[in-house]
Design an enzyme around this catalytic site. Structure first.
Site, short mmCIF file in Angstrom:
data_model
loop_
_atom_site.label_atom_id
_atom_site.label_comp_id
_atom_site.label_asym_id
_atom_site.label_seq_id
_atom_site.Cartn_x
_atom_site.Cartn_y
_atom_site.Cartn_z
N HIS A 101 48.94 32.19 7.07
CA HIS A 101 50.01 32.87 7.82
C HIS A 101 49.81 32.72 9.31
O HIS A 101 48.73 32.37 9.79
CB HIS A 101 50.04 34.37 7.47
CG HIS A 101 48.80 35.09 7.89
ND1 HIS A 101 47.58 34.94 7.26
CD2 HIS A 101 48.58 35.97 8.91
CE1 HIS A 101 46.67 35.69 7.86
NE2 HIS A 101 47.25 36.32 8.87
N ASP A 103 50.33 35.45 12.38
CA ASP A 103 50.39 36.92 12.34
C ASP A 103 51.80 37.47 12.59
O ASP A 103 52.46 37.09 13.57
CB ASP A 103 49.42 37.52 13.37
CG ASP A 103 47.97 37.31 12.94
OD1 ASP A 103 47.69 37.37 11.73
OD2 ASP A 103 47.11 37.07 13.82
N HIS A 251 46.32 30.77 9.86
CA HIS A 251 44.95 31.03 9.46
C HIS A 251 44.91 31.71 8.11
O HIS A 251 45.92 32.26 7.63
CB HIS A 251 44.19 31.84 10.53
CG HIS A 251 44.80 33.17 10.81
ND1 HIS A 251 45.95 33.34 11.55
CD2 HIS A 251 44.43 34.42 10.43
CE1 HIS A 251 46.26 34.61 11.62
NE2 HIS A 251 45.35 35.30 10.94
N ARG A 266 40.82 43.70 15.32
CA ARG A 266 41.69 42.65 15.88
C ARG A 266 42.68 43.31 16.83
O ARG A 266 43.24 44.36 16.51
CB ARG A 266 42.47 41.95 14.76
CG ARG A 266 43.20 40.72 15.26
CD ARG A 266 44.09 40.12 14.17
NE ARG A 266 45.42 40.69 14.24
CZ ARG A 266 46.36 40.53 13.29
NH1 ARG A 266 46.10 39.85 12.20
NH2 ARG A 266 47.56 41.06 13.44
C1 SIN Z 1 43.80 38.15 9.94
O1 SIN Z 1 43.93 38.45 11.12
O2 SIN Z 1 44.72 37.70 9.27
C2 SIN Z 1 42.43 38.30 9.30
C3 SIN Z 1 41.52 37.23 9.78
C4 SIN Z 1 40.12 37.41 9.28
O3 SIN Z 1 39.75 38.48 8.80
O4 SIN Z 1 39.35 36.46 9.41
#
Ligand code: SIN
Length: 275
Positions: A101, A103, A251, A266
């Site tokens: 995805h 974000d 990612h 995050r």
């Molecule tokens: C995310 O922000 O989608 C999670 C990324 C992660 O935990 O590595």
């Protein structure tokens, strides 16, 4: 590109770079911010090691690149609505980001970037994989590029978020999650490069074609953009930071470490309407 105040070592020629020579827990100079931005534009995702940042310092870092985004579904820690808790342990039933995805691409103005700082990591596993949507677009045939030109896709948060945070006490009855239409190929506002902008988490259909054709085309684009050729993979350590550009990167977080703990914060930076 010549960097004066940081060191930038590419992870692959297409995507990813390790950045060193900067301590994000100390005052960062304007030139360092500018070079960090240059490195992000050049490599799409950048990584830092051994960063002892507080949450306030992480938020300050994000604010240098834009306003902080508030997640449409996930509650932040007390007093920090702009923070997304990333946490998995033996009681977890799922983790954030288990499918490819970009974000919150369901937002009208999807986030420009995200900065993840992990405080606790499993002894092995828990990597994050990043894929360059510039590289994926560039590798398509001219015929496919012509076909995709002008197509739009609908991105929806409903199937991702409905009931997702019930275990954190979120009752989302009556809440409307964002649904928005974006171009299938977007042009990056800074680099001017074209990037594929559909992903299997949020994209529900391509609007200008039949349902069958949309499903077939999306399946092809997802498979194509997940080719290892366009990827790098980040092995986390405690206090590592990853900063990615959601306008040109997808990612996926590997949850291969159950029942171990992986934990951090995050922050996400607001973006603009894709064109
Ligand atoms: C995310 O922000 O989608 C999670 C990324 C992660 O935990 O590595």
């Amino acid at each position: 590109m010549g960097y004066q105040t940081i060191q930038v070592d590419p992870v692959t020629p297409r995507i990813g770079a390790m950045v060193s020579g900067v301590d994000l827990s100390k005052p960062v100079s304007n030139q360092q911010y500018s070079e960090i931005h240059d490195a992000l534009m050049a490599h799409q995702v950048i990584f830092f090691r051994d960063q002892d940042m507080t949450l306030e310092q992480q938020k300050d870092l994000g604010r240098h690149f834009g306003e902080l985004h508030i997640h449409p579904a996930s509650p932040g820690p007390e007093g920090h609505p702009e923070v997304l808790i990333i946490h998995a342990d033996a009681n977890s039933k799922r983790v954030a980001g288990e499918r490819w995805h970009s974000d919150v691409s369901c937002d009208p103005e999807p986030p420009m970037g995200s900065i993840l700082h992990l405080h606790q990591v499993p002894p092995s596993g828990g990597d994050t994989l990043f894929a360059s949507m510039y590289a994926a677009y560039d590798a398509l045939s001219d015929r496919m590029k012509t076909y995709l030109k002008g197509l739009t896709a609908t991105h929806s948060g409903e199937q991702v978020y409905r009931g997702r945070y019930a275990d954190k006490g979120v009752n989302d009855a009556g809440k409307v999650y964002p649904t928005n239409v974006h171009p299938v190929v977007r042009t990056h506002p800074v680099t001017g490069r074209k990037a594929l902008f559909v992903n299997p988490t949020f994209t529900v259909k391509i609007n200008e074609v039949s349902r069958d054709e949309s499903e077939g085309l999306l399946r092809f684009l997802y498979d194509f953009s997940a080719k290892p050729d366009f990827q790098c993979r980040f092995r986390w350590q405690e206090k590592s930071v990853a900063f990615w550009d959601n306008r040109c990167v997808q990612h996926i977080a590997m949850w291969d470490y159950y029942p171990q703990v992986r934990s951090g914060y995050r922050i996400t930076i607001k973006g603009d309407r894709p064109v």
